[in-house]
Design a protein around this motif. Structure first.
Motif, PDB file in Angstrom:
ATOM      1  N   ALA A   1      70.662  44.020 132.551  1.00 33.84           N
ATOM      2  CA  ALA A   1      71.194  44.210 131.202  1.00 33.84           C
ATOM      3  C   ALA A   1      71.044  45.657 130.760  1.00 33.84           C
ATOM      4  O   ALA A   1      71.956  46.236 130.151  1.00 33.84           O
ATOM      5  N   ALA A   2      69.901  46.262 131.073  1.00 31.73           N
ATOM      6  CA  ALA A   2      69.694  47.666 130.724  1.00 31.73           C
ATOM      7  C   ALA A   2      70.682  48.559 131.468  1.00 31.73           C
ATOM      8  O   ALA A   2      71.300  49.458 130.883  1.00 31.73           O
ATOM      9  N   LEU A   3      70.866  48.299 132.756  1.00 31.78           N
ATOM     10  CA  LEU A   3      71.760  49.124 133.565  1.00 31.78           C
ATOM     11  C   LEU A   3      73.204  49.009 133.078  1.00 31.78           C
ATOM     12  O   LEU A   3      73.926  50.009 132.986  1.00 31.78           O
ATOM     13  N   ARG A   4      73.639  47.793 132.755  1.00 35.91           N
ATOM     14  CA  ARG A   4      75.008  47.609 132.253  1.00 35.91           C
ATOM     15  C   ARG A   4      75.228  48.372 130.956  1.00 35.91           C
ATOM     16  O   ARG A   4      76.282  48.999 130.754  1.00 35.91           O
ATOM     17  N   ASN A   5      74.244  48.329 130.066  1.00 36.12           N
ATOM     18  CA  ASN A   5      74.417  49.019 128.793  1.00 36.12           C
ATOM     19  C   ASN A   5      74.440  50.527 128.989  1.00 36.12           C
ATOM     20  O   ASN A   5      75.266  51.225 128.376  1.00 36.12           O
ATOM     21  N   LEU A   6      73.579  51.047 129.832  1.00 38.72           N
ATOM     22  CA  LEU A   6      73.593  52.482 130.094  1.00 38.72           C
ATOM     23  C   LEU A   6      74.923  52.915 130.709  1.00 38.72           C
ATOM     24  O   LEU A   6      75.469  53.972 130.371  1.00 38.72           O
TER      25      LEU A   6
ATOM     26  N   LEU B   1      72.070  61.422 126.709  1.00 38.00           N
ATOM     27  CA  LEU B   1      71.171  60.360 126.261  1.00 38.00           C
ATOM     28  C   LEU B   1      69.999  60.310 127.221  1.00 38.00           C
ATOM     29  O   LEU B   1      70.179  60.126 128.435  1.00 38.00           O
ATOM     30  N   ASP B   2      68.785  60.484 126.694  1.00 40.00           N
ATOM     31  CA  ASP B   2      67.565  60.287 127.476  1.00 40.00           C
ATOM     32  C   ASP B   2      67.053  58.897 127.137  1.00 40.00           C
ATOM     33  O   ASP B   2      66.474  58.667 126.070  1.00 40.00           O
ATOM     34  N   ALA B   3      67.305  57.951 128.025  1.00 39.39           N
ATOM     35  CA  ALA B   3      66.997  56.539 127.783  1.00 39.39           C
ATOM     36  C   ALA B   3      65.646  56.199 128.389  1.00 39.39           C
ATOM     37  O   ALA B   3      65.467  56.311 129.596  1.00 39.39           O
ATOM     38  N   GLY B   4      64.711  55.770 127.529  1.00 41.90           N
ATOM     39  CA  GLY B   4      63.335  55.592 127.970  1.00 41.90           C
ATOM     40  C   GLY B   4      62.641  56.942 128.007  1.00 41.90           C
ATOM     41  O   GLY B   4      62.026  57.323 128.996  1.00 41.90           O
ATOM     42  N   CYS B   5      62.719  57.672 126.899  1.00 45.33           N
ATOM     43  CA  CYS B   5      62.333  59.085 126.853  1.00 45.33           C
ATOM     44  C   CYS B   5      60.827  59.304 126.856  1.00 45.33           C
ATOM     45  O   CYS B   5      60.375  60.439 127.027  1.00 45.33           O
TER      46      CYS B   5
END
Length: 221
Positions: free
Chosen positions: A148-153, A72-76
């Motif tokens: 929140a972003a870090l927890r989801n990743l 997964l490239d998150a914030g691609c």
């Protein structure tokens, strides 16, 4: 497409960070939009190549032809790293909250599956071997949004998989320009270790004055 995906008719919060990035992707070329704003094109070509080379030493070019890694490239952004990893044989999902970025990424074609979605809302039917988030989290100045972003990743990273995020290796928070907030390494550890991820490496970019590098977290439980 999951219920977390955002099509072009779904409104996002029009906060300053999202407006800023939409403008950058709309007004600048494909390297400057997601690269270093103070570098010319040749400098950004080097900056991208250096980060990609380091990333490939961390991930590898191909786990197995019969069993490619799910990434997964998150914030691609416009998809530079997603396309490179796809060319190496990995199976790549790529997400970004910005409409302009995703439109550019899709226009470039190739194999990644691009979806417009926020980091804290993306859901997947499978966990990933590698979750990658390059030069995004320190652009979230709000601590609640960052957490929140870090927890989801973290939740998307499979057992023994790696969460690779980029930030400075700093002992204290560092803010600049109102849009950037570097968090201390211990802050990442405090957020991720209770979720079963252990900090296993920091690999600095080593590019000019840049203080940022790759933090590698491995899921151990």
């Amino acid at each position: 497409m999951t219920d977390a995906a955002l099509d072009h008719d779904t409104p996002l919060h029009h906060d300053t960070p999202l407006d800023y990035w939409d403008a950058r992707h709309r007004e600048q070329d494909e390297l400057a939009a997601g690269g270093h704003p103070d570098l010319d094109r040749a400098g950004n070509e080097l900056f991208y190549a250096l980060r990609l080379g380091t990333l490939l030493t961390l991930i590898g070019d191909l786990h197995s032809p019969a069993a490619p890694l799910f990434v997964l490239d998150a914030g691609c952004g416009n998809g530079y790293f997603a396309r490179a990893l796809d060319r190496c044989g990995h199976r790549v999902d790529a997400i970004d909250a910005g409409e302009e970025a995703i439109e550019r990424a899709r226009a470039a074609g190739d194999g990644p599956r691009y979806t417009r979605a926020r980091l804290d809302q993306w859901r997947s039917p499978w966990p990933y071997d590698v979750v990658l988030c390059v030069d995004v989290l320190f652009h979230l100045p709000d601590d609640t949004e960052w957490a929140a972003a870090l927890r989801n990743l973290a939740s998307l990273t499979r057992l023994t998989g790696r969460l690779i995020v980029t930030d400075a290796d700093t002992p204290v928070p560092r803010a600049r320009d109102g849009r950037i907030r570097h968090r201390p390494t211990d802050g990442y550890r405090a957020a991720l270790e209770p979720l079963g991820l252990r900090h296993t490496e920091f690999r600095p970019y080593g590019f000019r004055e840049t203080v940022t590098g790759f933090h590698v977290f491995t899921r151990i439980r």
